[in-house]
Design a protein around this motif. Structure first.
Motif, PDB file in Angstrom:
ATOM      1  N   ILE A  47     -38.704 -30.723   4.164  1.00  0.00           N
ATOM      2  CA  ILE A  47     -40.067 -30.995   3.731  1.00  0.00           C
ATOM      3  C   ILE A  47     -40.307 -32.498   3.800  1.00  0.00           C
ATOM      4  CG2 ILE A  47     -41.752 -30.785   1.879  1.00  0.00           C
ATOM      5  CD1 ILE A  47     -40.064 -28.481   0.763  1.00  0.00           C
ATOM      6  N   VAL A  48     -41.307 -32.897   4.536  1.00  0.00           N
ATOM      7  CA  VAL A  48     -41.680 -34.306   4.611  1.00  0.00           C
ATOM      8  C   VAL A  48     -42.864 -34.504   3.672  1.00  0.00           C
ATOM      9  CG1 VAL A  48     -42.428 -36.188   6.097  1.00  0.00           C
ATOM     10  CG2 VAL A  48     -40.886 -34.428   6.992  1.00  0.00           C
ATOM     11  N   PHE A  49     -42.593 -35.149   2.543  1.00  0.00           N
ATOM     12  CA  PHE A  49     -43.621 -35.403   1.540  1.00  0.00           C
ATOM     13  C   PHE A  49     -44.283 -36.746   1.815  1.00  0.00           C
ATOM     14  CE2 PHE A  49     -40.554 -32.708  -0.758  1.00  0.00           C
ATOM     15  CZ  PHE A  49     -41.392 -31.761  -1.303  1.00  0.00           C
ATOM     16  N   SER A  50     -45.457 -36.930   1.247  1.00  0.00           N
ATOM     17  CA  SER A  50     -46.155 -38.212   1.290  1.00  0.00           C
ATOM     18  C   SER A  50     -46.295 -38.727  -0.128  1.00  0.00           C
ATOM     19  CB  SER A  50     -47.558 -38.051   1.883  1.00  0.00           C
ATOM     20  OG  SER A  50     -47.494 -37.574   3.199  1.00  0.00           O
ATOM     21  N   ALA A  51     -46.124 -40.028  -0.302  1.00  0.00           N
ATOM     22  CA  ALA A  51     -46.313 -40.629  -1.619  1.00  0.00           C
ATOM     23  C   ALA A  51     -47.706 -40.284  -2.141  1.00  0.00           C
ATOM     24  CB  ALA A  51     -46.120 -42.131  -1.538  1.00  0.00           C
ATOM     25  N   GLY A  52     -47.783 -39.885  -3.396  1.00  0.00           N
ATOM     26  CA  GLY A  52     -49.055 -39.525  -4.018  1.00  0.00           C
ATOM     27  C   GLY A  52     -49.472 -38.080  -3.812  1.00  0.00           C
ATOM     28  N   GLY A 147     -43.812 -39.371  -6.097  1.00  0.00           N
ATOM     29  CA  GLY A 147     -43.890 -40.777  -6.482  1.00  0.00           C
ATOM     30  C   GLY A 147     -43.898 -41.711  -5.284  1.00  0.00           C
ATOM     31  N   PRO A 148     -44.053 -43.019  -5.555  1.00  0.00           N
ATOM     32  CA  PRO A 148     -44.125 -44.023  -4.481  1.00  0.00           C
ATOM     33  C   PRO A 148     -42.731 -44.453  -4.016  1.00  0.00           C
ATOM     34  CG  PRO A 148     -44.420 -45.094  -6.588  1.00  0.00           C
ATOM     35  CD  PRO A 148     -44.275 -43.609  -6.868  1.00  0.00           C
ATOM     36  N   PRO A 180     -34.099 -26.632   0.474  1.00  0.00           N
ATOM     37  CA  PRO A 180     -34.329 -27.496   1.636  1.00  0.00           C
ATOM     38  C   PRO A 180     -33.993 -28.953   1.294  1.00  0.00           C
ATOM     39  CG  PRO A 180     -36.371 -27.141   0.507  1.00  0.00           C
ATOM     40  CD  PRO A 180     -35.334 -26.301  -0.212  1.00  0.00           C
ATOM     41  N   GLU A 181     -34.110 -29.816   2.257  1.00  0.00           N
ATOM     42  CA  GLU A 181     -34.041 -31.244   2.003  1.00  0.00           C
ATOM     43  C   GLU A 181     -35.458 -31.778   2.065  1.00  0.00           C
ATOM     44  OE1 GLU A 181     -31.228 -33.315   4.416  1.00  0.00           O
ATOM     45  OE2 GLU A 181     -29.578 -32.059   3.729  1.00  0.00           O
ATOM     46  N   GLY A 182     -35.692 -32.853   1.335  1.00  0.00           N
ATOM     47  CA  GLY A 182     -37.008 -33.468   1.339  1.00  0.00           C
ATOM     48  C   GLY A 182     -36.887 -34.952   1.583  1.00  0.00           C
ATOM     49  N   GLU A 183     -37.942 -35.525   2.099  1.00  0.00           N
ATOM     50  CA  GLU A 183     -37.945 -36.968   2.304  1.00  0.00           C
ATOM     51  C   GLU A 183     -39.334 -37.510   2.051  1.00  0.00           C
ATOM     52  OE1 GLU A 183     -38.377 -38.342   6.693  1.00  0.00           O
ATOM     53  OE2 GLU A 183     -37.034 -36.608   6.721  1.00  0.00           O
ATOM     54  N   VAL A 184     -39.361 -38.783   1.628  1.00  0.00           N
ATOM     55  CA  VAL A 184     -40.604 -39.524   1.473  1.00  0.00           C
ATOM     56  C   VAL A 184     -40.422 -40.789   2.285  1.00  0.00           C
ATOM     57  CG1 VAL A 184     -42.172 -40.666  -0.116  1.00  0.00           C
ATOM     58  CG2 VAL A 184     -40.926 -38.635  -0.871  1.00  0.00           C
ATOM     59  N   GLY A 185     -41.385 -41.136   3.102  1.00  0.00           N
ATOM     60  CA  GLY A 185     -41.242 -42.301   3.965  1.00  0.00           C
ATOM     61  C   GLY A 185     -40.304 -41.982   5.121  1.00  0.00           C
ATOM     62  N   ASN A 186     -39.734 -43.030   5.707  1.00  0.00           N
ATOM     63  CA  ASN A 186     -38.850 -42.814   6.847  1.00  0.00           C
ATOM     64  C   ASN A 186     -37.416 -43.264   6.590  1.00  0.00           C
ATOM     65  OD1 ASN A 186     -38.915 -45.565   6.998  1.00  0.00           O
ATOM     66  ND2 ASN A 186     -40.114 -45.662   8.877  1.00  0.00           N
ATOM     67  N   GLY A 187     -37.097 -43.582   5.355  1.00  0.00           N
ATOM     68  CA  GLY A 187     -35.729 -43.967   5.014  1.00  0.00           C
ATOM     69  C   GLY A 187     -35.459 -45.446   5.134  1.00  0.00           C
ATOM     70  N   GLU A 189     -38.458 -47.949   5.441  1.00  0.00           N
ATOM     71  CA  GLU A 189     -39.628 -48.732   5.067  1.00  0.00           C
ATOM     72  C   GLU A 189     -40.305 -48.071   3.880  1.00  0.00           C
ATOM     73  OE1 GLU A 189     -42.229 -49.224   8.389  1.00  0.00           O
ATOM     74  OE2 GLU A 189     -40.599 -49.770   9.707  1.00  0.00           O
ATOM     75  N   PRO A 190     -40.938 -48.862   3.001  1.00  0.00           N
ATOM     76  CA  PRO A 190     -41.636 -48.268   1.846  1.00  0.00           C
ATOM     77  C   PRO A 190     -42.745 -47.318   2.303  1.00  0.00           C
ATOM     78  CG  PRO A 190     -41.441 -50.642   1.608  1.00  0.00           C
ATOM     79  CD  PRO A 190     -40.997 -50.295   3.012  1.00  0.00           C
ATOM     80  N   PRO A 191     -42.990 -46.258   1.514  1.00  0.00           N
ATOM     81  CA  PRO A 191     -44.070 -45.324   1.890  1.00  0.00           C
ATOM     82  C   PRO A 191     -45.432 -45.983   1.716  1.00  0.00           C
ATOM     83  CG  PRO A 191     -43.176 -44.763  -0.258  1.00  0.00           C
ATOM     84  CD  PRO A 191     -42.326 -45.879   0.285  1.00  0.00           C
ATOM     85  N   ASN A 192     -46.438 -45.428   2.384  1.00  0.00           N
ATOM     86  CA  ASN A 192     -47.804 -45.946   2.277  1.00  0.00           C
ATOM     87  C   ASN A 192     -48.403 -45.578   0.948  1.00  0.00           C
ATOM     88  OD1 ASN A 192     -47.500 -46.788   4.895  1.00  0.00           O
ATOM     89  ND2 ASN A 192     -48.440 -44.945   5.754  1.00  0.00           N
TER      90      ASN A 192
END
Length: 192
Positions: A47-52, A147-148, A180-187, A189-192
Motif C-alpha cells: 500500500i502506497v500511502f500519502s501523507a495526510g 502522518g507526515p 501487506p507492507e506500506g510506505e509513505v514517500g519514497n524512502g 525524501e520527505p513526503p509532500n
C-alpha cells in the motif's frame, strides 16, 4: 488539493479454510463494487500511502457455499505496524521509521498497536450474489490518518468475527488477518 477518503476493504468468505483475507485499498465509493480479478494490480500489493490521507476500514464477507450465513459481528480488531530500517551501515546508527505511520485527530504520533472499537462497525450493505451467496459489508465509523512521515512499515490487520447462520443458536468465532507492507514517500525524501 483535498485527498479523497479511502477505504481499506478486507474481503473473505465465511467458509474459507484458511484465515488469510484479500484486501483492496481504494476510494470509499468503491467498497461495494470492487471485485477481485486475477490480473488486478490493486489487490494484495503493498500500500502506497500519502501523507495526510485518511481512510476507513470495511469488512466484506460472503457465503459462496450458501450455508445460511445471516450476519456478521466484529468481536475485536487491531491494526499493527512494524517500522522498517531506513538506513544502516558501518559507522552509522541504524535508523528506523516511526513506530506507526498513523496519527490521531490532533496529529500526535500513534504507537505500533491500534485497537479499533468493535462497536464502531455498522452494516454498510447486504445482498445476495448469484455466485457468492449472501454478502454483508461492515464499515468502521472512525478513520485513520497518515502522518507526515517518510518510511516503510509492515502492516498487519487482525479481526475476530462472530458469524451467525440461519437456524443456529451458536455463533462461530473466526480470526482473519492480512499483512501487506506500506510506505509513505519514497524512502529518501520527505513526503509532500
Amino acid at each position: 488539493m483535498t485527498q479523497p477518503l479511502m477505504a481499506l476493504t478486507a474481503r473473505l468468505d465465511v467458509n474459507q479454510v484458511d484465515d488469510g483475507i484479500d484486501w483492496i485499498f481504494s476510494d470509499i465509493d468503491s467498497i461495494g463494487s470492487a471485485d477481485r480479478t486475477a490480473t488486478d494490480p490493486h489487490w494484495n500489493r503493498d500500500i502506497v500511502f500519502s501523507a495526510g490521507q485518511e481512510f476507513r476500514i470495511a469488512i466484506a464477507a460472503s457465503d459462496q457455499d450458501k450455508t445460511g450465513f445471516e450476519s456478521l459481528e466484529v468481536i475485536d480488531c487491531c491494526v499493527i505496524t512494524r517500522p522498517q530500517i531506513l538506513c544502516c551501515g558501518k559507522g552509522v546508527r541504524t535508523n528506523y521509521a516511526p513506530p506507526s505511520l498513523f496519527v490521531d485527530s490532533d496529529g500526535k504520533q500513534l504507537g505500533a498497536l491500534y485497537k479499533i472499537d468493535p462497536s464502531a462497525f455498522s452494516v454498510h450493505g447486504t445482498g445476495i450474489d448469484p455466485t457468492k451467496g449472501r454478502k454483508v459489508t461492515l464499515l468502521w465509523d472512525g478513520n485513520l490518518k497518515v502522518g507526515p512521515y517518510n518510511g516503510f512499515w509492515e502492516i498487519s490487520f487482525y479481526v475476530t468475527l462472530g458469524i451467525k447462520r440461519v437456524g443456529e443458536d451458536k455463533i462461530q468465532l473466526r480470526v482473519f488477518y492480512f499483512d501487506p507492507e506500506g510506505e509513505v514517500g519514497n524512502g529518501s525524501e520527505p513526503p509532500n
